[in-house]
Design a protein around this motif. Structure first.
Motif, mmCIF file in Angstrom:
data_model
loop_
_atom_site.group_PDB
_atom_site.id
_atom_site.type_symbol
_atom_site.label_atom_id
_atom_site.label_comp_id
_atom_site.label_asym_id
_atom_site.label_seq_id
_atom_site.Cartn_x
_atom_site.Cartn_y
_atom_site.Cartn_z
ATOM 1 N N ALA A 192 0.804 -1.221 0.000
ATOM 2 C CA ALA A 192 0.000 0.000 0.000
ATOM 3 C C ALA A 192 0.838 1.272 0.000
ATOM 4 O O ALA A 192 0.301 2.356 0.083
ATOM 5 C CB ALA A 192 -0.916 0.005 1.216
ATOM 6 N N SER A 193 2.155 1.172 -0.083
ATOM 7 C CA SER A 193 2.988 2.365 0.020
ATOM 8 C C SER A 193 2.711 3.316 -1.135
ATOM 9 O O SER A 193 2.466 2.914 -2.260
ATOM 10 C CB SER A 193 4.468 1.977 0.050
ATOM 11 O OG SER A 193 4.882 1.436 -1.179
ATOM 12 N N GLN A 194 2.754 4.595 -0.848
ATOM 13 C CA GLN A 194 2.443 5.598 -1.859
ATOM 14 C C GLN A 194 3.011 6.945 -1.430
ATOM 15 O O GLN A 194 2.886 7.332 -0.280
ATOM 16 C CB GLN A 194 0.930 5.731 -2.031
ATOM 17 C CG GLN A 194 0.528 6.662 -3.136
ATOM 18 C CD GLN A 194 0.844 6.093 -4.507
ATOM 19 O OE1 GLN A 194 0.829 4.885 -4.677
ATOM 20 N NE2 GLN A 194 1.128 6.938 -5.465
ATOM 21 N N THR A 195 3.636 7.646 -2.344
ATOM 22 C CA THR A 195 4.107 8.999 -2.077
ATOM 23 C C THR A 195 3.257 9.971 -2.864
ATOM 24 O O THR A 195 3.113 9.840 -4.070
ATOM 25 C CB THR A 195 5.594 9.164 -2.431
ATOM 26 O OG1 THR A 195 6.374 8.600 -1.377
ATOM 27 C CG2 THR A 195 5.974 10.613 -2.559
ATOM 28 N N GLU A 196 2.680 10.936 -2.160
ATOM 29 C CA GLU A 196 1.865 11.963 -2.808
ATOM 30 C C GLU A 196 2.518 13.329 -2.620
ATOM 31 O O GLU A 196 1.892 14.359 -2.848
ATOM 32 C CB GLU A 196 0.456 11.955 -2.202
ATOM 33 C CG GLU A 196 -0.255 10.639 -2.361
ATOM 34 C CD GLU A 196 -1.257 10.634 -3.506
ATOM 35 O OE1 GLU A 196 -1.796 11.694 -3.822
ATOM 36 O OE2 GLU A 196 -1.490 9.554 -4.074
ATOM 37 N N ASN A 197 3.753 13.353 -2.195
ATOM 38 C CA ASN A 197 4.476 14.608 -2.015
ATOM 39 C C ASN A 197 5.666 14.655 -2.960
ATOM 40 O O ASN A 197 6.161 13.631 -3.412
ATOM 41 C CB ASN A 197 4.976 14.752 -0.575
ATOM 42 C CG ASN A 197 3.852 15.041 0.389
ATOM 43 O OD1 ASN A 197 2.955 15.808 0.086
ATOM 44 N ND2 ASN A 197 3.877 14.417 1.548
ATOM 45 N N THR A 198 6.145 15.855 -3.196
ATOM 46 C CA THR A 198 7.277 16.010 -4.089
ATOM 47 C C THR A 198 8.527 15.368 -3.504
ATOM 48 O O THR A 198 8.667 15.226 -2.288
ATOM 49 C CB THR A 198 7.524 17.500 -4.388
ATOM 50 O OG1 THR A 198 8.470 17.619 -5.438
ATOM 51 C CG2 THR A 198 8.040 18.240 -3.158
ATOM 52 N N ILE A 199 9.420 14.973 -4.365
ATOM 53 C CA ILE A 199 10.737 14.476 -3.976
ATOM 54 C C ILE A 199 11.609 15.686 -3.683
ATOM 55 O O ILE A 199 11.511 16.707 -4.363
ATOM 56 C CB ILE A 199 11.333 13.624 -5.115
ATOM 57 C CG1 ILE A 199 10.463 12.375 -5.341
ATOM 58 C CG2 ILE A 199 12.777 13.251 -4.854
ATOM 59 C CD1 ILE A 199 10.752 11.645 -6.639
#
Length: 200
Positions: free
Chosen positions: A118-125
């Motif tokens: 379920a891992s997910q990044t919704e923010n900028t790198i």
């Protein structure tokens, strides 16, 4: 080089504002498709539940609110030779494109930094020079990478992963002077309302 980088829910684009016959025109320089991920299931909202809690429960069940990336494209590299974001797959995968032509950098050590499905990044790198950092927007985890090698023959190596940090909605920061990586961590988390208490 004047590029404007955009990620929709299906494609990444490089655009450039150019003068044509005395007028400024926004031209497409390249367009790259990426894995936008599975469709988002609907979540029922009972009459007795607030809309706010329904939105949170829907997010918890599906990890994200829509298909495609939730990550703002980030320019990185010593001369901004690369643009990066995470795709919409479950689990998310790191995408790094060369800004010159949109070609993909495929030699990435562990493009899935967080193993949870379920891992997910919704923010900028966050990037500084040849180092960049990411966080897991859904569960525990933060990670850092480094770009090495010549342009066109580069390697992106995973430097480390920290699985104890819980910073699911904070853009990571990098100090260029100290080479330190900073996040805002959620602490004293209420399992029924997961967006409440934050500390630096």
């Amino acid at each position: 080089d004047g590029g404007i980088y955009i990620a929709t829910n299906k494609f990444a684009y490089k655009l450039r504002l150019e003068e044509v016959s005395g007028e400024e025109v926004l031209n497409e320089k390249w367009k790259v498709a990426y894995d936008s991920g599975p469709p988002i299931p609907s979540y029922p909202c009972p009459m007795t539940t607030s809309m706010e809690m329904c939105v949170i429960k829907a997010f918890q069940s599906s990890v994200k609110f829509a298909d495609g990336t939730g990550t703002t494209p980030t320019l990185m590299g010593p001369n901004q030779e690369y643009v990066s974001f995470f795709d919409g797959a479950r689990p998310m995968k790191l995408v790094v494109l060369r800004t010159k032509d949109g070609s993909s950098v495929d030699n990435i050590d562990q493009p899935i930094p967080f193993p949870e499905p379920a891992s997910q990044t919704e923010n900028t790198i966050s990037a500084f020079g040849d180092v960049f950092a990411v966080e897991n927007n859904y569960s525990y985890g933060a990670a850092a990478y480094r770009i090495t090698g010549d342009y066109g023959n580069e390697t992106i190596a995973l430097l480390w992963t920290n699985s104890t940090i819980f910073a699911p909605n904070a853009v990571p920061m990098i100090s260029g002077d100290s080479n330190m990586f900073y996040v805002f961590e959620m602490q004293n988390k209420d399992p029924d309302y997961p967006f409440d208490v934050w500390n630096g």
